[in-house]
Design an enzyme around this catalytic site. Structure first.
Site, PDB file in Angstrom:
ATOM      1  CE  LYS A  45      -3.937  -0.155   2.480  1.00 37.31           C
ATOM      2  NZ  LYS A  45      -4.808  -0.401   3.653  1.00 37.31           N
ATOM      3  CE  LYS A  47      -2.900   4.191   4.520  1.00 33.39           C
ATOM      4  NZ  LYS A  47      -4.381   4.230   4.336  1.00 33.39           N
TER       5      LYS A  47
HETATM    6  N1  C2G Z   1     -13.085   6.205   5.842  1.00 31.12           N
HETATM    7  C1  C2G Z   1     -14.261   6.941   5.892  1.00 31.12           C
HETATM    8  N2  C2G Z   1     -14.200   8.276   6.103  1.00 31.12           N
HETATM    9  C2  C2G Z   1     -13.001   8.895   6.285  1.00 31.12           C
HETATM   10  C3  C2G Z   1     -11.806   8.144   6.257  1.00 31.12           C
HETATM   11  C4  C2G Z   1     -11.871   6.790   6.032  1.00 31.12           C
HETATM   12  O1  C2G Z   1     -15.367   6.394   5.732  1.00 31.12           O
HETATM   13  N3  C2G Z   1     -12.980  10.240   6.486  1.00 31.12           N
HETATM   14  C5  C2G Z   1     -13.187   4.772   5.583  1.00 31.12           C
HETATM   15  C6  C2G Z   1     -12.450   4.358   4.310  1.00 31.12           C
HETATM   16  O2  C2G Z   1     -13.266   4.640   3.161  1.00 31.12           O
HETATM   17  C7  C2G Z   1     -12.247   2.863   4.535  1.00 31.12           C
HETATM   18  C8  C2G Z   1     -12.067   2.783   6.066  1.00 31.12           C
HETATM   19  O3  C2G Z   1     -12.557   4.032   6.611  1.00 31.12           O
HETATM   20  O4  C2G Z   1     -13.427   2.143   4.153  1.00 31.12           O
HETATM   21  C9  C2G Z   1     -10.622   2.578   6.481  1.00 31.12           C
HETATM   22  O5  C2G Z   1      -9.866   3.652   5.955  1.00 31.12           O
HETATM   23  P1  C2G Z   1      -8.287   3.397   5.685  1.00 31.12           P
HETATM   24  O6  C2G Z   1      -7.669   2.844   6.892  1.00 31.12           O
HETATM   25  O7  C2G Z   1      -7.739   4.644   5.039  1.00 31.12           O
HETATM   26  O8  C2G Z   1      -8.375   2.243   4.577  1.00 31.12           O
HETATM   27  P2  C2G Z   1      -7.482   2.125   3.256  1.00 31.12           P
HETATM   28  O9  C2G Z   1      -6.081   2.490   3.555  1.00 31.12           O
HETATM   29  O10 C2G Z   1      -8.222   2.804   2.174  1.00 31.12           O
HETATM   30  O11 C2G Z   1      -7.444   0.521   3.049  1.00 31.12           O
HETATM   31  O12 C2G Z   1      -8.095  -3.585   0.835  1.00 31.12           O
HETATM   32  C10 C2G Z   1      -8.680  -2.347   1.193  1.00 31.12           C
HETATM   33  C11 C2G Z   1      -7.689  -1.463   1.890  1.00 31.12           C
HETATM   34  O13 C2G Z   1      -7.073  -2.123   2.967  1.00 31.12           O
HETATM   35  C12 C2G Z   1      -8.383  -0.190   2.354  1.00 31.12           C
END
Ligand code: C2G
Length: 128
Positions: A45, A47
């Site tokens: 990822k 990140k």
């Molecule tokens: N999310 C949200 N609102 C935000 C920030 C995040 O609804 N302001 C949601 C994201 O859309 C996601 C979840 O919270 O559904 C987790 O966010 P992240 O940890 O940033 O997930 P991400 O890095 O996008 O990883 O295989 C899928 C990936 O692992 C998703």
């Protein structure tokens, strides 16, 4: 029992994450969270997470909406996870709209609106 799954890094947990988890749980009876491992974050990822997998898992397991946390180690494990865990519904924030439609033969797929105005990136920049 209707089983729901979602995935993420959930680092520097904030109310946008919790709102997603709450809404996901409300759509079923049991919520599984595929939590990105440190290696998956770093090498796939690209990140960085502030909290380690163990710390992020500990925090997620303390949330009333979360029933189980499993490791997310690869982009390609979702079909296996859905089958192995008898998942009925896959949920993700709509920043991923359409990206996981390949799961539709195996379970329902739903993208929920992201919570505006909050993100881990924003937290980190606001704290500088
Ligand atoms: N999310 C949200 N609102 C935000 C920030 C995040 O609804 N302001 C949601 C994201 O859309 C996601 C979840 O919270 O559904 C987790 O966010 P992240 O940890 O940033 O997930 P991400 O890095 O996008 O990883 O295989 C899928 C990936 O692992 C998703």
């Amino acid at each position: 029992m209707k089983k729901v799954i979602t995935y993420g890094t959930f680092d520097l947990l904030h109310y946008g994450h919790v709102r997603l988890l709450k809404r996901a749980k409300e759509l079923g009876d049991y919520l599984v969270v595929g939590l990105s491992t440190d290696e998956f974050n770093q090498f796939k990822k690209h990140k960085e997470s502030y909290n380690s997998y163990a710390e992020r898992k500990y925090i997620l397991e303390a949330i009333r909406y979360v029933d189980e946390v499993i490791p997310e180690e690869d982009w390609d494990q979702k079909i296996t996870d859905v089958k192995k865990n008898n998942i009925d519904l896959f949920v993700m924030g709509d920043d991923w709209q359409g990206k996981f439609d390949f799961l539709k033969p195996y379970c329902d797929v739903l993208y929920l609106p992201r919570t505006p105005g909050i993100s881990t990136t924003k937290i980190k920049s606001d704290l500088k």
